[in-house]
Design a protein around this motif. Structure first.
Motif, short mmCIF file in Angstrom:
data_model
loop_
_atom_site.label_atom_id
_atom_site.label_comp_id
_atom_site.label_asym_id
_atom_site.label_seq_id
_atom_site.Cartn_x
_atom_site.Cartn_y
_atom_site.Cartn_z
N LEU A 8 0.83 -1.22 0.00
CA LEU A 8 0.00 0.00 0.00
C LEU A 8 0.86 1.26 0.00
N HIS A 9 2.01 1.17 0.64
CA HIS A 9 2.92 2.35 0.64
C HIS A 9 3.43 2.65 -0.75
N LEU A 10 3.59 1.64 -1.61
CA LEU A 10 4.07 1.88 -2.97
C LEU A 10 3.07 2.68 -3.80
N LYS A 31 14.22 4.74 -5.27
CA LYS A 31 13.99 4.48 -6.68
C LYS A 31 12.76 3.62 -6.90
N TYR A 32 12.59 2.60 -6.05
CA TYR A 32 11.50 1.64 -6.27
C TYR A 32 10.35 1.84 -5.28
N SER A 33 10.21 3.03 -4.77
CA SER A 33 9.13 3.27 -3.80
C SER A 33 7.84 3.78 -4.44
N ASP A 34 7.84 3.99 -5.77
CA ASP A 34 6.64 4.48 -6.47
C ASP A 34 6.18 3.52 -7.55
N LEU A 35 6.27 2.23 -7.29
CA LEU A 35 5.93 1.25 -8.32
C LEU A 35 4.44 1.23 -8.61
N LEU A 36 3.59 1.53 -7.63
CA LEU A 36 2.15 1.47 -7.83
C LEU A 36 1.51 2.84 -7.98
N VAL A 37 2.30 3.86 -8.16
CA VAL A 37 1.74 5.20 -8.40
C VAL A 37 1.30 5.28 -9.85
N VAL A 53 8.93 -0.88 6.95
CA VAL A 53 9.91 -1.91 7.35
C VAL A 53 10.45 -2.58 6.10
N PRO A 54 11.76 -2.95 6.07
CA PRO A 54 12.31 -3.66 4.91
C PRO A 54 11.49 -4.93 4.65
N PRO A 55 11.43 -5.38 3.38
CA PRO A 55 12.25 -4.99 2.22
C PRO A 55 11.80 -3.71 1.51
N PHE A 56 10.89 -2.94 2.08
CA PHE A 56 10.44 -1.69 1.46
C PHE A 56 11.21 -0.52 2.06
N ARG A 57 11.24 0.58 1.30
CA ARG A 57 11.92 1.79 1.75
C ARG A 57 10.94 2.96 1.70
#
Length: 896
Positions: A660-662, A683-689, A675-679
């Motif tokens: 959901l954060h993505l 670079k890869y924090s907007d995959l679902l935007v 919490v990891p594996p997410f940041r």
């Protein structure tokens, strides 16, 4: 031998020789219990004791109770005296004897007079008993009555009123007259008179039977005559009256209706016993072998090119099938010479002659005997369509037959005569096949297209029995080129043909087959594109093998999970990060959930699989949409694993929160921790935007394809947005299912607090499509609807323990020798304790005395037996010595 008896003590002598008064007067038998202190006002109960008397009383009491129990030990029979007044001490012996005598006379009288009526009165006539007279009287029947009623003859008067002689006197007088008439003839005895009476009664009985039969015949004749004239006497009503007045049938009573209903009820029939697994496997194997023989025979009769080798009941058909599948007909035209021995009964033949025309395929062309090519061209066009239709029908028929063979076992069990029907059907099929063969003989050769169609039909044929593959390559060769349904059939028939109950080594073969199938499933998943329908068809066969060999299946799955975990650890040590599991591993995890229970607290297969899923969700970074798809697949598997046990998986909640954060655009003020594996950012924090908000209008909800974990081809921004919305929809579904799973936890609100913040503040429902808005509202409602009041943790209230002091505690003792308690309950408790100890010591003392008494009795019995044995031995030795002396004396006399 026992010990010598001890001397009798003084108590025994006193008990036998002296009375109690003498004992009391004897100063040596009196024991005086002296006291240390004399207390005024206290009564002394045991100042003087008589140990000998008390000991003798105890011994007598033990002889009456304990000794009797010892002698009756391990004996079930008892002698109970049930005589009247035996245990009544108040009755005098004379009264007991008189009462017993009266009861005995009453019982005998009752037994004697049960069937005796008027025993005291005896009727007589002229001094003779009527009971004796009636023994030989004639029974006067209605048939014996004379026609001249009212006349009394002299004989009748003499028999009835002649002083009780009766018929015997009448017979005697008749015999006397006969004697006087005939002369010197002897008088008849009593036995002869009785025999004459019996003969006369039998003769009368026969006469009455004849009369009865004649009356019956006359009655039947009269009935027949009446039937012949009855029709003339009946008045017939016209048909119109019948139509106007319909006959009213009498209504049945309720009882009659119930009786008829009971007659139509189903009656219980004896059913056959349930067959064991070995018997069922044997039947399946025999059925498959019969079907194999039938299909071989049908192919032989239809094509004429099948070479059948019959040897001790086994039919070899595989070589010809492979030859026709390859199109190799070399050698088929040449007939091999068959050797027949002199003792051969020729009972294993298939066809009597080998001169049938066969089809051969040489140098890329069909050779059909001596027929010309012109005949082929003329007949080819007309027959090609028919042959194609027949082959298609045969293929469909074979598939239907295969399905019916697997599902028809239950139908055969219902009908007990199915074997007879099958024999008739097989006979009819053979006749039809022979007719078809006779029709096809005058036809000419087939065209090349028809030959190719026959080759394809031969390739599509599936045998009914298969040998178990010895290696993985054998299994691949066996299943290669077949449809998913046929592959399932091949595996199922292999399992039935190699059941463990049929041969000794089949168990090991099927255990290897399970491992080969797992490896084959993994290979199907790695192909491009993955053959998921085939995997779906093979899952039931895997399940059947797993139920048959659970230990081997468990070991095979453990090896796969162990190798995957080790490979993940090695990659992590080398690179520091690892990719998500591939599709074959995802399928293995799904198969694990299908084959083994997931609700166990600890399981040798599902527990390692769940740990592997948790490790992959924690250590595998999300760097692309395909990685996110694999992660969501793992989340789906985790929810499936925890659906029954409701086991809490923090890795699952963490991954869903990160997913959901993505989809959050503004990551400046989050209000929750990532919490990891997410940041949080990167670079890869907007995959679902989403790239554009208009893609929400064209998106439709659909399931996430499994192939997206391997090759995800998204060429345009619109396709990417649609895939993002699909991933987001799957994430919402998983969150909703987790809310239903963990809603009973005490920390439910705190666990789902980050998800609630993301959905309420950073992902408003206005920015989502309509189908996702409903899920969005359901999740928020589920999280906020269960607030649990929590109380602060406090220590339990206890009375403070004071510090130990060194000052001694002084207790004032007012009365020495008495125990003082603080309260009444404590004093009662002390009193009961004292009483318990006293009783306990007394019981131990009595038990010791009882054991000593029993030991003495056992010793006495042993000594008595030994003394008796010595006496008998002495008698035997004495008798033997006497015999020896007499024998020697006799011997000396003979010598003299």
């Amino acid at each position: 031998m026992g010990k010598a008896p001890k001397k009798r003590n003084l108590a025994d002598k006193v008990r036998k020789a002296k009375t109690s008064t003498e004992i009391k007067n004897n100063p040596f038998e009196v024991k005086i219990n002296r006291k240390k202190f004399d207390i005024l006002g206290r009564k002394a109960k045991h100042d003087v004791g008589l140990p000998g008397v008390s000991r003798s009383k105890a011994i007598n009491k033990r002889k009456e109770t304990l000794l009797k129990e010892y002698r009756l030990k391990n004996k079930s029979n008892k002698f109970v005296d049930r005589r009247f007044g035996e245990y009544d001490s108040k009755m005098a012996p004379e009264d007991k004897i008189l009462q017993r005598f009266a009861m005995e006379r009453q019982r005998v009288h009752e037994k004697k007079d049960v069937y005796n009526l008027n025993e005291e009165e005896e009727l007589t006539h002229y001094g003779q008993s009527l009971a004796e007279m009636e023994k030989f009287n004639d029974i006067v029947n209605s048939d014996d009555e004379s026609e001249e009623k009212g006349l009394l003859s002299a004989e009748l008067t003499a028999s009835h009123f002649g002083g009780g002689g009766g018929l015997l006197r009448k017979k005697a007088s008749v015999e006397q007259q006969q004697d006087t008439e005939e002369g010197s003839q002897r008088s008849k005895t009593r036995q002869e008179l009785i025999e004459e009476l019996i003969q006369k009664s039998k003769q009368e009985k026969r006469e009455r039977q004849v009369q009865k039969e004649e009356a019956q015949e006359l009655t039947e004749k009269l009935d027949q005559d009446w039937k012949s004239i009855q029709a003339l006497m009946i008045k017939k009503t016209p048909k119109a009256e019948h139509v106007d007045k319909p006959e009213e049938k009498p209504k049945l009573e309720e009882y009659d209706m119930m009786v008829r209903e009971l007659g139509f009820d189903m009656k219980a029939q004896p059913s056959e016993r349930m067959k064991t697994a070995e018997e069922l496997a044997k039947e399946e194997n025999e059925k498959l072998q019969k079907l194999e023989v039938m299909i071989i025979t049908s192919c032989f009769l239809c094509l004429g090119s099948v070479q059948v080798l019959v040897f001790t009941g086994c039919v070899v058909f595989q070589a010809d099938r492979l030859r026709r599948m390859k199109g190799d007909e070399g050698g088929a035209g040449t007939q091999s010479q068959i050797h027949i021995s002199a003792d051969d009964l020729n009972d294993g033949f298939v066809l009597d002659k080998h001169d049938k025309k066969t089809l051969a395929y040489q140098d890329g062309k069909w050779n059909i005997g001596e027929e010309s090519e012109e005949d082929k061209e003329d007949d080819g066009e007309g027959e090609s369509g028919e042959e194609d239709g027949e082959e298609e029908g045969s293929e469909d028929g074979e598939e239907d037959d295969e399905e019916e063979e697997e599902e028809g076992s239950s139908e055969e069990e219902e009908d007990g005569h199915s074997d007879l029907d099958s024999e008739h059907e097989s006979d009819n099929e053979e006749k039809n096949q022979e007719d078809e063969e006779a029709r096809t003989k005058p036809k000419k050769s087939l065209t090349k297209e028809e030959m190719k169609a026959q080759q394809e039909a031969a390739k599509a044929e599936l045998p009914y029995t298969f040998a178990a593959p010895e290696s993985y390559s054998d299994l691949v060769d066996l299943l290669c080129g077949h449809t998913p349904d046929n592959q399932r059939l091949i595996v199922a028939r292999t399992q039935k043909s190699n059941h463990p109950s049929l041969a000794a080594g089949n168990k090991l073969k099927l255990q290897k087959l399970f491992g080969f199938l797992l490896e084959y499933v993994g290979e199907l998943a790695t192909r491009t594109p993955p053959e998921l329908p085939t995997i779906d068809k093979l899952i039931p066969e895997l399940y059947a093998l797993c139920q048959m060999f659970p230990e081997a299946a468990c070991q095979a799955m453990q090896n796969i999970l162990r190798d995957a975990a080790h490979s993940m650890e090695e990659v992590l040590e080398v690179k520091g990060h690892v990719a998500f599991p591939t599709l074959d591993m995802l399928i293995y995890l799904k198969v694990t959930a299908l084959l083994f229970p997931t609700s166990d607290f600890r399981h040798p297969v599902t527990t390692p699989a769940l740990l592997y899923i948790s490790q992959a969700l924690t250590r595998c970074p999300v760097r692309s949409l395909s990685d996110l798809t694999s992660g969501l697949m793992l989340c789906c598997l985790a929810v499936e694993y925890a659906s029954f046990s409701k086991r809490f998986l923090p890795e699952l909640i963490n991954f869903l929160t990160g997913t959901l954060h993505l989809a959050v655009q503004d990551k400046s003020l989050l209000g929750y921790k990532v919490v990891p594996p997410f940041r949080p950012t990167g670079k890869y924090s907007d995959l679902l935007v989403l790239s554009t908000s208009e893609s929400c209008k064209t998106w439709s909800k659909k399931s996430l394809p499994l192939c997206a974990t391997q090759h995800l081809e998204l060429r345009t921004d619109l396709e990417r947005d649609h895939h993002r919305l699909t991933c987001l929809s799957v994430c919402f579904d998983l969150v909703e299912r987790c809310c239903q799973l963990y809603k009973d936890l005490a920390s439910f609100t705190h666990i789902f607090q980050p998800i609630r913040i993301v959905l309420s503040k950073h992902l408003p429902s206005q920015t989502l499509p309509g189908s996702l808005q409903e899920l969005h509202s359901n999740i928020l409602t589920a999280i906020s609807s269960s607030p649990l009041p929590h109380t602060r943790l406090v220590f339990e209230k206890k009375k403070p323990i004071p510090l130990k002091l060194l000052t001694p505690k002084i207790v004032e003792v007012l009365d020495y020798g008495k125990k003082h308690g603080g309260t009444r309950e404590e004093r009662e408790k002390e009193r009961l304790k004292h009483k318990y100890k006293k009783e306990f010591k007394g019981a131990l003392r009595e038990i010791r005395k009882d054991s000593r008494f029993l030991a003495r009795e056992k010793l006495n019995e042993t000594m008595k037996r030994d003394a008796e044995r010595k006496r008998k031995v002495k008698e035997l030795f004495g008798s033997l010595a006497t015999q020896e002396g007499e024998w020697k004396a006799l011997k000396r006399k003979k010598k003299k």
